[in-house]
Design a protein around this motif. Sequence first.
Motif, PDB file in Angstrom:
ATOM      1  N   ALA A  82       0.819  -1.224   0.000  1.00  0.00           N
ATOM      2  CA  ALA A  82       0.000   0.000   0.000  1.00  0.00           C
ATOM      3  C   ALA A  82       0.849   1.268   0.000  1.00  0.00           C
ATOM      4  CB  ALA A  82      -0.930  -0.013   1.212  1.00  0.00           C
ATOM      5  N   ALA A  83       2.109   1.154   0.442  1.00  0.00           N
ATOM      6  CA  ALA A  83       2.987   2.323   0.520  1.00  0.00           C
ATOM      7  C   ALA A  83       3.799   2.528  -0.753  1.00  0.00           C
ATOM      8  CB  ALA A  83       3.938   2.166   1.711  1.00  0.00           C
ATOM      9  N   GLU A  84       3.555   1.707  -1.775  1.00  0.00           N
ATOM     10  CA  GLU A  84       4.366   1.811  -2.993  1.00  0.00           C
ATOM     11  C   GLU A  84       3.505   2.181  -4.194  1.00  0.00           C
ATOM     12  OE1 GLU A  84       6.588  -1.789  -3.607  1.00  0.00           O
ATOM     13  OE2 GLU A  84       7.636  -1.608  -1.693  1.00  0.00           O
ATOM     14  N   GLY A 139      -1.117   3.204  13.239  1.00  0.00           N
ATOM     15  CA  GLY A 139      -0.250   4.398  13.229  1.00  0.00           C
ATOM     16  C   GLY A 139       1.077   4.157  12.530  1.00  0.00           C
ATOM     17  N   HIS A 140       2.073   5.012  12.827  1.00  0.00           N
ATOM     18  CA  HIS A 140       3.379   4.860  12.174  1.00  0.00           C
ATOM     19  C   HIS A 140       4.479   4.901  13.225  1.00  0.00           C
ATOM     20  CE1 HIS A 140       6.885   6.117   9.631  1.00  0.00           C
ATOM     21  NE2 HIS A 140       6.373   5.144   8.909  1.00  0.00           N
ATOM     22  N   LEU A 141       5.597   4.261  12.903  1.00  0.00           N
ATOM     23  CA  LEU A 141       6.750   4.220  13.822  1.00  0.00           C
ATOM     24  C   LEU A 141       7.112   5.616  14.334  1.00  0.00           C
ATOM     25  CD1 LEU A 141       9.102   1.871  11.773  1.00  0.00           C
ATOM     26  CD2 LEU A 141       8.245   1.414  14.082  1.00  0.00           C
ATOM     27  N   ALA A 156      -2.085   7.740   9.556  1.00  0.00           N
ATOM     28  CA  ALA A 156      -1.860   6.319   9.767  1.00  0.00           C
ATOM     29  C   ALA A 156      -1.267   5.667   8.537  1.00  0.00           C
ATOM     30  CB  ALA A 156      -3.198   5.656  10.101  1.00  0.00           C
ATOM     31  N   SER A 157      -0.735   4.458   8.735  1.00  0.00           N
ATOM     32  CA  SER A 157      -0.228   3.737   7.556  1.00  0.00           C
ATOM     33  C   SER A 157      -0.995   2.449   7.286  1.00  0.00           C
ATOM     34  CB  SER A 157       1.272   3.458   7.689  1.00  0.00           C
ATOM     35  OG  SER A 157       1.570   2.959   8.935  1.00  0.00           O
ATOM     36  N   SER A 158      -1.912   2.085   8.166  1.00  0.00           N
ATOM     37  CA  SER A 158      -2.729   0.907   7.842  1.00  0.00           C
ATOM     38  C   SER A 158      -4.148   1.084   8.384  1.00  0.00           C
ATOM     39  CB  SER A 158      -2.082  -0.365   8.393  1.00  0.00           C
ATOM     40  OG  SER A 158      -1.808  -0.245   9.760  1.00  0.00           O
ATOM     41  N   ALA A 186       1.025  10.736   4.609  1.00  0.00           N
ATOM     42  CA  ALA A 186       1.953  10.106   3.665  1.00  0.00           C
ATOM     43  C   ALA A 186       1.245   9.146   2.711  1.00  0.00           C
ATOM     44  CB  ALA A 186       3.054   9.379   4.420  1.00  0.00           C
ATOM     45  N   HIS A 187       0.409   8.264   3.272  1.00  0.00           N
ATOM     46  CA  HIS A 187      -0.210   7.248   2.412  1.00  0.00           C
ATOM     47  C   HIS A 187      -1.206   7.838   1.425  1.00  0.00           C
ATOM     48  CE1 HIS A 187       0.731   3.000   3.324  1.00  0.00           C
ATOM     49  NE2 HIS A 187       1.450   3.593   4.257  1.00  0.00           N
ATOM     50  N   ILE A 188      -1.898   8.871   1.817  1.00  0.00           N
ATOM     51  CA  ILE A 188      -3.075   9.293   1.052  1.00  0.00           C
ATOM     52  C   ILE A 188      -2.874  10.611   0.296  1.00  0.00           C
ATOM     53  CG2 ILE A 188      -4.782   8.069   2.460  1.00  0.00           C
ATOM     54  CD1 ILE A 188      -5.072  10.761   4.044  1.00  0.00           C
ATOM     55  N   THR A 244       6.373  11.472  -1.053  1.00  0.00           N
ATOM     56  CA  THR A 244       5.924  11.696  -2.432  1.00  0.00           C
ATOM     57  C   THR A 244       5.851  10.416  -3.265  1.00  0.00           C
ATOM     58  OG1 THR A 244       8.199  12.464  -2.711  1.00  0.00           O
ATOM     59  CG2 THR A 244       6.486  14.114  -2.772  1.00  0.00           C
ATOM     60  N   TYR A 245       6.267   9.279  -2.690  1.00  0.00           N
ATOM     61  CA  TYR A 245       6.394   8.084  -3.554  1.00  0.00           C
ATOM     62  C   TYR A 245       5.251   7.081  -3.395  1.00  0.00           C
ATOM     63  CZ  TYR A 245       7.988   5.461   0.549  1.00  0.00           C
ATOM     64  OH  TYR A 245       8.067   4.845   1.757  1.00  0.00           O
ATOM     65  N   LYS A 246       4.261   7.426  -2.614  1.00  0.00           N
ATOM     66  CA  LYS A 246       3.178   6.461  -2.399  1.00  0.00           C
ATOM     67  C   LYS A 246       2.052   6.764  -3.400  1.00  0.00           C
ATOM     68  CE  LYS A 246       4.418   5.536   2.418  1.00  0.00           C
ATOM     69  NZ  LYS A 246       5.321   6.541   2.975  1.00  0.00           N
ATOM     70  N   THR A 247       0.835   7.054  -2.911  1.00  0.00           N
ATOM     71  CA  THR A 247      -0.239   7.338  -3.869  1.00  0.00           C
ATOM     72  C   THR A 247       0.127   8.489  -4.809  1.00  0.00           C
ATOM     73  OG1 THR A 247      -1.268   8.570  -2.062  1.00  0.00           O
ATOM     74  CG2 THR A 247      -2.276   6.447  -2.649  1.00  0.00           C
ATOM     75  N   ILE A 270      -2.831  -9.214   6.402  1.00  0.00           N
ATOM     76  CA  ILE A 270      -1.992  -8.626   5.356  1.00  0.00           C
ATOM     77  C   ILE A 270      -2.632  -7.296   4.949  1.00  0.00           C
ATOM     78  CG2 ILE A 270      -0.891 -10.688   4.371  1.00  0.00           C
ATOM     79  CD1 ILE A 270      -3.139 -10.753   2.256  1.00  0.00           C
ATOM     80  N   ARG A 271      -1.768  -6.381   4.508  1.00  0.00           N
ATOM     81  CA  ARG A 271      -2.241  -5.081   4.015  1.00  0.00           C
ATOM     82  C   ARG A 271      -2.154  -5.112   2.497  1.00  0.00           C
ATOM     83  NH1 ARG A 271       1.235   0.369   5.164  1.00  0.00           N
ATOM     84  NH2 ARG A 271       2.632  -0.829   3.846  1.00  0.00           N
ATOM     85  N   VAL A 272      -3.254  -4.776   1.854  1.00  0.00           N
ATOM     86  CA  VAL A 272      -3.323  -4.865   0.390  1.00  0.00           C
ATOM     87  C   VAL A 272      -3.627  -3.468  -0.167  1.00  0.00           C
ATOM     88  CG1 VAL A 272      -4.636  -5.849  -1.549  1.00  0.00           C
ATOM     89  CG2 VAL A 272      -4.101  -7.270   0.453  1.00  0.00           C
TER      90      VAL A 272
HETATM   91  N1  DSN Z   1       5.318   3.875   6.149  1.00  0.00           N
HETATM   92  C1  DSN Z   1       5.745   2.653   5.538  1.00  0.00           C
HETATM   93  C2  DSN Z   1       4.558   1.797   5.194  1.00  0.00           C
HETATM   94  O1  DSN Z   1       3.439   2.204   5.406  1.00  0.00           O
HETATM   95  O2  DSN Z   1       4.769   0.689   4.695  1.00  0.00           O
HETATM   96  C3  DSN Z   1       6.544   2.891   4.293  1.00  0.00           C
HETATM   97  O3  DSN Z   1       7.267   4.045   4.312  1.00  0.00           O
END
Ligand code: DSN
Length: 414
Positions: free
Chosen positions: A30-32, A121-123, A171-173, A199-201, A224-227, A356-358
């Motif tokens: 999802a982050a790519e 959330g995120h790290l 959040a990231s998931s 970041a994700h959205i 800038t590299y996700k969605t 799993i996150r899709v």
């Molecule tokens: N934040 C990480 C993720 O959601 O997988 C990637 O940078």
Amino acid sequence: MHYLPEHDPEVAEIVRLEESRIEDTLDLIAAENHAPRSVFEAQGSIFSTKAAEGYPGRRFHAGCRNADALEELANERARHLFGADYANLQPHSGVSANLAVYFAVLDVGSRIISMKLSHGGHLSHGDASSITSKCFDFRHYGVDLETERIDYGEVSALADDFKPHMIVAGASSYPRLIDYERMAGIAQNVSAYLLVDMAHIAGLVAAGEIPSPVPHADFVTFTTYKTLQGGRGGVILCRQEHCQKIRRTIFPGAQGTPSLNMLAAKAVCFKLAMKPEFRALQKKTMENAAAFADAFVEKGYRVVTGGTENHLVMVDLRSKDLTGDIAEEALESVGIIVNRNVIPGDPQKPEVTSGIRVGSPAISSRGMGQKEVGQIVELMDQAIVNHRNPDALEQVSAGVVDLCRSFPVYISQG
Ligand code: DSN
């Protein structure tokens, strides 16, 4: 590649292998995403080596005429795209952007509340394993375990009790929208800053497909590299009143020379994100995510929150008696790339997980639609159910390659 094969055949070969891996596998991280070639050309441009500490018009190196023009253009595009007062495009990553916001307006030891990593959330939002938790005093909110959605009542009660200096939303998931207005209200009640990490959205926001946090938050960070379909790198948007602090915290506070080649790639990605084609892609990304959720449910999987309102679906594997680590490995063996992910209330450790996150961004960028999503879920289910059957896995693998070859990543993008 013109020079690399001659100067360094070993690296050239690894790059070629990665190109084949990308073409012949389905990227559901999802982050790519797959970035357009123009982004790679900007990243690999002559700007890779220029030293340019400081900001346009106030550099600590000579020869920055073109660097200044580039950074000004990129900034103008970022502000226009997101309707922000101020943009800082120098952060090397999303974590650097978040750290800069914390250090710009807080003191070491200041109180922050954010979403817990295990609920989405995120790290860099203060997880115990992150440097952020060593510098600031974090408390975490989560989702309601029944609805699996953010419990705004809990956020408000935690804010009243803990009196944070900052609230972090993002959040990231988490497959649902976040109510930024409500978060801003909670922050205002306790005189806390609101930071939204989108970041994700960011791509969905840029396209106007989902609400923007910019009108509600003091600070917005993203990659800038996700969605958004650009290259690696971080961005901070903020209100005018905070811009000097952000500038000084990034340079000279936390970074030296910005990566001007990455800044060039950011400029390209913002320009492309203003085009109708980009908006159509983000719409398709969301439609495909919804199709993933429906298809998994039809196959007997439970999806977290029952669906999605963005680009990702969290799949609970417990109905198939499988953990996330085993599913991730089985899927990778057939060319389907996902990551294992904890789900709210997960009894498994983060290395194992029940889910799993899709994500739908990359397959949408290579032109796939809802019909292909149905085929992908069928292939995933076959791989998961038959994870101990090499013959069945081989058949799935052939199906994945067939599908990938019908939707080439870099031929389709020109
Ligand atoms: N934040 C990480 C993720 O959601 O997988 C990637 O940078």
